[in-house]
Design a protein around this motif. Structure first.
Motif, PDB file in Angstrom:
ATOM      1  N   UNK A 156    -120.394  52.757 -98.534  1.00 55.37           N
ATOM      2  CA  UNK A 156    -119.650  53.624 -97.634  1.00 55.37           C
ATOM      3  C   UNK A 156    -119.160  52.931 -96.371  1.00 55.37           C
ATOM      4  N   UNK A 157    -119.924  51.988 -95.818  1.00 58.71           N
ATOM      5  CA  UNK A 157    -119.556  51.343 -94.558  1.00 58.71           C
ATOM      6  C   UNK A 157    -118.599  50.165 -94.750  1.00 58.71           C
ATOM      7  N   UNK A 158    -118.238  49.849 -96.001  1.00 57.28           N
ATOM      8  CA  UNK A 158    -117.420  48.676 -96.288  1.00 57.28           C
ATOM      9  C   UNK A 158    -115.930  49.006 -96.260  1.00 57.28           C
ATOM     10  N   UNK A 159    -115.141  47.970 -95.981  1.00 58.66           N
ATOM     11  CA  UNK A 159    -113.684  48.023 -96.107  1.00 58.66           C
ATOM     12  C   UNK A 159    -113.263  46.991 -97.147  1.00 58.66           C
ATOM     13  N   UNK A 160    -112.036  47.117 -97.631  1.00 53.52           N
ATOM     14  CA  UNK A 160    -111.513  46.226 -98.676  1.00 53.52           C
ATOM     15  C   UNK A 160    -110.134  45.738 -98.266  1.00 53.52           C
ATOM     16  N   UNK A 161    -109.880  44.424 -98.411  1.00 51.80           N
ATOM     17  CA  UNK A 161    -108.528  43.884 -98.253  1.00 51.80           C
ATOM     18  C   UNK A 161    -108.151  43.135 -99.523  1.00 51.80           C
ATOM     19  N   UNK A 162    -106.901  43.300 -99.933  1.00 49.61           N
ATOM     20  CA  UNK A 162    -106.333  42.592-101.076  1.00 49.61           C
ATOM     21  C   UNK A 162    -104.934  42.120-100.689  1.00 49.61           C
ATOM     22  N   UNK A 163    -104.282  41.438-101.593  1.00 44.91           N
ATOM     23  CA  UNK A 163    -102.898  41.004-101.359  1.00 44.91           C
ATOM     24  C   UNK A 163    -101.895  42.100-101.705  1.00 44.91           C
ATOM     25  N   UNK A 164    -102.372  43.229-102.195  1.00 41.70           N
ATOM     26  CA  UNK A 164    -101.489  44.261-102.716  1.00 41.70           C
ATOM     27  C   UNK A 164    -101.240  45.374-101.697  1.00 41.70           C
ATOM     28  N   UNK A 165    -100.075  46.044-101.799  1.00 47.51           N
ATOM     29  CA  UNK A 165     -99.862  47.240-100.987  1.00 47.51           C
ATOM     30  C   UNK A 165    -100.803  48.351-101.438  1.00 47.51           C
ATOM     31  N   UNK A 174    -100.701  47.163-108.208  1.00 45.40           N
ATOM     32  CA  UNK A 174    -100.723  45.830-108.815  1.00 45.40           C
ATOM     33  C   UNK A 174     -99.386  45.634-109.517  1.00 45.40           C
ATOM     34  N   UNK A 175     -98.576  44.734-108.979  1.00 41.16           N
ATOM     35  CA  UNK A 175     -97.221  44.569-109.501  1.00 41.16           C
ATOM     36  C   UNK A 175     -96.845  43.092-109.462  1.00 41.16           C
ATOM     37  N   UNK A 176     -96.541  42.537-110.605  1.00 42.02           N
ATOM     38  CA  UNK A 176     -96.141  41.143-110.718  1.00 42.02           C
ATOM     39  C   UNK A 176     -94.855  41.088-111.522  1.00 42.02           C
ATOM     40  N   UNK A 177     -93.747  40.763-110.845  1.00 42.23           N
ATOM     41  CA  UNK A 177     -92.438  40.771-111.502  1.00 42.23           C
ATOM     42  C   UNK A 177     -92.347  39.763-112.645  1.00 42.23           C
ATOM     43  N   UNK A 178     -93.214  38.737-112.632  1.00 43.88           N
ATOM     44  CA  UNK A 178     -93.141  37.707-113.664  1.00 43.88           C
ATOM     45  C   UNK A 178     -93.905  38.093-114.931  1.00 43.88           C
ATOM     46  N   UNK A 179     -94.591  39.240-114.914  1.00 45.61           N
ATOM     47  CA  UNK A 179     -95.406  39.621-116.055  1.00 45.61           C
ATOM     48  C   UNK A 179     -95.045  41.021-116.534  1.00 45.61           C
ATOM     49  N   UNK A 180     -95.143  41.233-117.845  1.00 42.51           N
ATOM     50  CA  UNK A 180     -94.988  42.574-118.392  1.00 42.51           C
ATOM     51  C   UNK A 180     -96.307  43.327-118.360  1.00 42.51           C
ATOM     52  N   UNK A 181     -97.429  42.594-118.348  1.00 42.98           N
ATOM     53  CA  UNK A 181     -98.754  43.202-118.215  1.00 42.98           C
ATOM     54  C   UNK A 181     -99.308  42.790-116.855  1.00 42.98           C
ATOM     55  N   UNK A 182     -99.498  43.744-115.974  1.00 36.29           N
ATOM     56  CA  UNK A 182     -99.994  43.455-114.629  1.00 36.29           C
ATOM     57  C   UNK A 182    -101.513  43.399-114.640  1.00 36.29           C
TER      58      UNK A 182
END
Length: 402
Positions: A156-165, A174-182
């Motif tokens: 509960x007290x944790x936060x999360x950061x990723x490279x994604x919006x 999760x979106x990768x324009x170079x892949x059909x499967x993200x």
């Protein structure tokens, strides 16, 4: 003496093909999509995450998914539909409804020197998103693609950061324009963390680290405000989002790049005493997103080190005197390397590669009357698909000279 440049264009012209394959442009019409939900429950006490992959919105379009399992890390595989193990491969045939696959994954990853590139404590966890979902091949209906979302459940007290919006729901797109499967990739940091955000040029930058480790997040932001515009000018397609994470021991005492993200150990200076920058070196890797073919690792690593100096110099961060001194020091170190034809470039081999690349740059400038440079070559490499090879590099150098 001029550097001898390999001419591969004649052979290319004769066979009617090209060593330089540009990345395909996105299709004009949006493909219909099925949805993949990745959900992870991070369990610090057990140092694992339970991961569930669920198909929704047209799951019947997916014929099968083949996951490459590491027996030392993945366990407890369960699923709906059919699941079979073939060596270290898990073949999942999902049902048309209520399609899901679940497993546990060990989050810690220890390198041969005893340091970690994936670590979890009671207060924070740092690892790659790639660790949550193993490499996968998928057979699905022609003309379709995936849409993917990632949900990470933490204490509960944790936060999360990723490279994604992030959506308002808390899930990540999760979106990768170079892949059909993200599939989720890039660095992840979660826990009791401190985070600073800034938009620099066209890039949304996030710098994050566990609290109470003395990591100077604002110093990193200031350094990037000074240097990143030069990087963006060199690489016009520099990522729109960049995540930098840092932590202290027992994490690996170095830096590691990943898609749109990099890890930097807390003790690494932004500029070393010899004038190079580990952070800029890794940012070049992020910008190029390149891997090397056989005996070509010196090109990938050499370019990263070469442009760590170029970016610092052209941004005004490093004076011309210190820039030249750095090149002299690298040349002296590089003299210890007998050859560049090795599987992995490091230390004196990378230093020698910097000298080779600087000589190629000088020849390009001379033969083009100052209109071209190695910058044109590296931009071309950054748009290539597949591994960088010596043949592709030589051909691109020669094409710049035409």
């Amino acid at each position: 003496m001029r550097i001898a440049l390999t001419v591969a264009l004649i052979a290319i012209a004769l066979c009617g093909c090209s060593l330089l394959q540009p990345r395909p442009a996105p299709p004009e019409a949006q493909r219909p999509a099925f949805t993949i939900f990745y959900t992870a429950w991070v369990k610090p006490d057990e140092k694992i995450a339970t991961v569930k992959i669920r198909l929704s919105e047209n799951p019947e379009w997916v014929n099968w998914m083949r996951f490459y399992i590491d027996p030392a890390r993945h366990s407890g595989l369960l699923s709906s539909g059919q699941l079979s193990m073939q060596g270290n491969e898990a073949l999942w045939t999902p049902p048309d409804e209520d399609a899901w696959l679940q497993y546990d994954v060990q989050l810690e990853s220890q390198r041969s020197n005893g340091r970690y590139d994936g670590y979890i404590t009671a207060d924070w966890a740092l690892f790659r998103a790639d660790d949550l979902v193993p490499p996968v091949r998928t057979d699905f209906k022609d003309g379709t693609q995936s849409k993917a979302k990632l949900e990470i459940n933490v204490p509960q007290s944790w936060s999360v950061v990723t490279r994604y919006p992030q959506y308002t729901s808390g899930r990540f797109k999760v979106d990768d324009d170079d892949r059909l499967i993200d599939r989720p990739t890039g660095w992840l940091l979660m826990g009791e963390i401190g985070t600073r955000r800034e938009t620099i040029g066209g890039t949304k930058v996030t710098v994050s680290a566990p609290v109470d480790q003395g990591i100077k997040r604002m110093d990193m932001i200031a350094f990037l405000r000074w240097t990143l515009p030069t990087m963006q000018e060199l690489f016009p397609e520099f990522p729109e989002r960049l995540l930098i994470v840092s932590a202290d021991d027992p994490m690996w005492r170095g830096a590691l790049s990943a898609p749109n993200s990099l890890y930097l150990h807390a003790d690494r200076p932004m500029i070393s005493g010899n004038g190079t920058s580990t952070m800029i070196h890794e940012l070049v890797h992020v910008a190029m997103s390149a891997s090397s073919g056989p005996k070509a690792d010196w090109i990938v690593e050499g370019l990263a080190e070469y442009y760590s100096l170029e970016v610092l110099h052209h941004s005004g961060t490093l004076s011309t005197e210190r820039y030249e001194a750095a090149h002299r020091a690298l040349a002296e170190w590089g003299a210890e390397a007998e050859s560049l034809d090795v599987d992995r470039s490091h230390g004196p081999i990378t230093a020698k590669a910097v000298g080779r690349l600087r000589a190629i740059d000088a020849e390009i400038r001379e033969r083009s009357g100052g209109e071209r440079s190695l910058d044109d070559v590296v931009r071309g490499l950054a748009t290539m698909d597949g591994d960088i090879t010596r043949e592709a590099f030589d051909a691109l150098v020669e094409s710049v000279l035409l």
